[in-house]
Design a protein around this motif. Structure first.
Motif, PDB file in Angstrom:
ATOM      1  N   THR A  55       0.821  -1.199   0.000  1.00 61.13           N
ATOM      2  CA  THR A  55       0.000   0.000   0.000  1.00 61.13           C
ATOM      3  C   THR A  55       0.862   1.259   0.000  1.00 61.13           C
ATOM      4  OG1 THR A  55      -0.104  -0.070   2.413  1.00 61.13           O
ATOM      5  CG2 THR A  55      -1.887  -1.128   1.208  1.00 61.13           C
ATOM      6  N   SER A 208     -11.177   5.262  -0.512  1.00 62.72           N
ATOM      7  CA  SER A 208     -11.079   4.028   0.267  1.00 62.72           C
ATOM      8  C   SER A 208     -12.432   3.735   0.884  1.00 62.72           C
ATOM      9  CB  SER A 208     -10.037   4.169   1.383  1.00 62.72           C
ATOM     10  OG  SER A 208      -8.734   4.280   0.865  1.00 62.72           O
ATOM     11  N   ASN A 221      -8.998   0.109  -1.511  1.00 59.30           N
ATOM     12  CA  ASN A 221      -8.361   1.393  -1.814  1.00 59.30           C
ATOM     13  C   ASN A 221      -8.330   1.533  -3.324  1.00 59.30           C
ATOM     14  OD1 ASN A 221      -7.746   1.926   0.908  1.00 59.30           O
ATOM     15  ND2 ASN A 221      -5.836   0.779   0.759  1.00 59.30           N
ATOM     16  N   ASP A 228      -6.337  -1.766  -4.212  1.00 54.82           N
ATOM     17  CA  ASP A 228      -5.883  -2.599  -3.098  1.00 54.82           C
ATOM     18  C   ASP A 228      -7.080  -3.361  -2.557  1.00 54.82           C
ATOM     19  OD1 ASP A 228      -3.422  -1.342  -3.339  1.00 54.82           O
ATOM     20  OD2 ASP A 228      -3.734  -0.026  -1.620  1.00 54.82           O
TER      21      ASP A 228
END
Length: 386
Positions: A55, A208, A221, A228
């Motif tokens: 991340t 997010s 995300n 993500d």
């Protein structure tokens, strides 16, 4: 980017010859500062290249000041990601609470940069000034009054004045010097999975979203070109699993999250069968001391704050900067430098660890109905402390 080159050993440690174990943020930043202080630096990294993926990293506060003093902040700004919103969702995708991330808030400027981009910035900063050996690790350490000896995985033995363990929360250096690493691991009651995939279309870019039921959490995300996918689940105690067995880890996620609502079915469809993901227990490293003799630890190796603190990358850079400052103030006394480094940084580390162990975990994925109700109460009042 630095490349691997043969290392020339010496029978006795050169006063300015030092070894850094690990080539992630902590290792690269530590190598940068040691080189600037005039040390002859060798970095060993067990992986075949820089470890990519993961991340993005938040850059704020002291981290900005340190990167500025390294003459790297402009390069970071050039790669800064757009501001990102953060929303808590229910099973029907209704927003329960949200906050907008702005570059500037009450705490001052804040930037977010992809992990790979920050790796490039740091590795480019050490250039050819530092000897970087990939596919190489330390298998034995022996300290003597005049220096410390390190035996490498290729069987060669080399002498150094100092060794810096910057090799993550499963630190090999920590194990060799301080003993079984499990004694320093503080388990936080859960496990976390993360996979970076091409854009899924499951949420808008630069946002997010988090969905939780008691004991389980799903997180997305969204960026311009990637997504993500994160899953976390709580447990009463540690579970038995092989941290090298990726098939087993995928099965754990599927078992815990199959049948959940929200966007979870689509997220599970993106897990695939490749091994390019992160899975580990949520834990911290808490040690009574980070140094022993001529060896000290930097970043996650000595004081991992957990993924939910949101400061892992920054803490590595801060740790390297604080260590460099201590070495500069005590150039001829490594023991005094290591002591000053720890005494100055430890209060901040412990504060961040305590906040992550309680507030961050309970907010992101409550463990039971009571924690869920408390989270919802905070959301209703806009008290989003993540």
């Amino acid at each position: 980017m630095p490349t691997s080159t043969p290392m020339s050993g010496a029978s006795l440690a050169e006063p300015r010859s030092v070894l850094v174990s690990g080539a992630s943020f902590a290792g690269l930043a530590t190598a940068f500062w040691l080189n600037r202080l005039g040390y002859r630096v060798t970095v060993v990294e067990v992986a075949p290249s820089l470890r990519r993926g993961g991340t993005p990293v938040d850059i704020q506060g002291e981290t900005i000041a340190i990167l500025t003093s390294m003459d790297l902040m402009e390069a970071v700004r050039e790669r800064t990601l757009p501001p990102r919103s953060f929303a808590f969702k229910d099973a029907k995708n209704t927003t329960l609470g949200e906050m907008a991330h702005h570059p500037d808030d009450e705490a001052g400027p804040r930037y977010e940069i992809h992990r790979d981009d920050l790796l490039e910035v740091l590795s480019g900063a050490i250039g050819g000034d530092v000897e970087l050996l990939f596919n190489c690790s330390i298998v034995a350490i022996e300290e003597r009054p005049e220096g410390v000896s390190a035996t490498f995985s290729d069987g060669s033995r080399h002498e150094f004045a100092l060794i810096f363990g910057c090799d993550g929360n499963r630190s090999n250096t920590r194990r060799l010097v301080f003993g079984d690493g499990e004694q320093f691991t503080h388990f936080m009651g859960g496990y976390f999975y993360l996979k970076v995939v091409p854009d899924t279309g499951l949420l808008p870019p630069n946002s997010s979203e988090v969905f939780a039921v008691p004991g389980r959490m799903a997180m997305l995300n969204g960026y311009d070109d990637r997504t993500d996918i994160g899953f976390g689940f709580r447990t009463a105690g540690e579970i038995e699993y092989d941290h090298r067995n990726k098939d087993q880890q995928r099965r754990l996620i599927e078992e815990h999250f199959s049948g959940l609502e929200w966007k979870v079915p689509d997220m599970l469809a993106h897990i695939g069968d490749d091994n390019n993901f992160y899975f580990d227990r949520i834990s911290q490293i808490r040690m009574p001391t980070w140094s022993q003799g001529r060896i000290t630890l930097v970043g996650d190796a000595g004081y991992c704050v957990s993924p939910f603190a949101g400061l892992g990358g920054s803490m590595a850079i801060i740790g390297a900067g604080r260590l460099a400052d201590a070495l500069a103030r005590h150039p001829d006394n490594y023991a005094a430098a290591f002591r000053a480094y720890e005494e100055g940084l430890r209060p901040f580390v412990e504060q961040v660890q305590e906040r992550a162990a309680i507030d961050s975990v309970q907010m992101l994925f409550p463990g039971d109905e009571a924690e869920m109700a408390e989270r919802d109460r905070k959301l209703a009042f806009g008290d989003i402390g993540v």
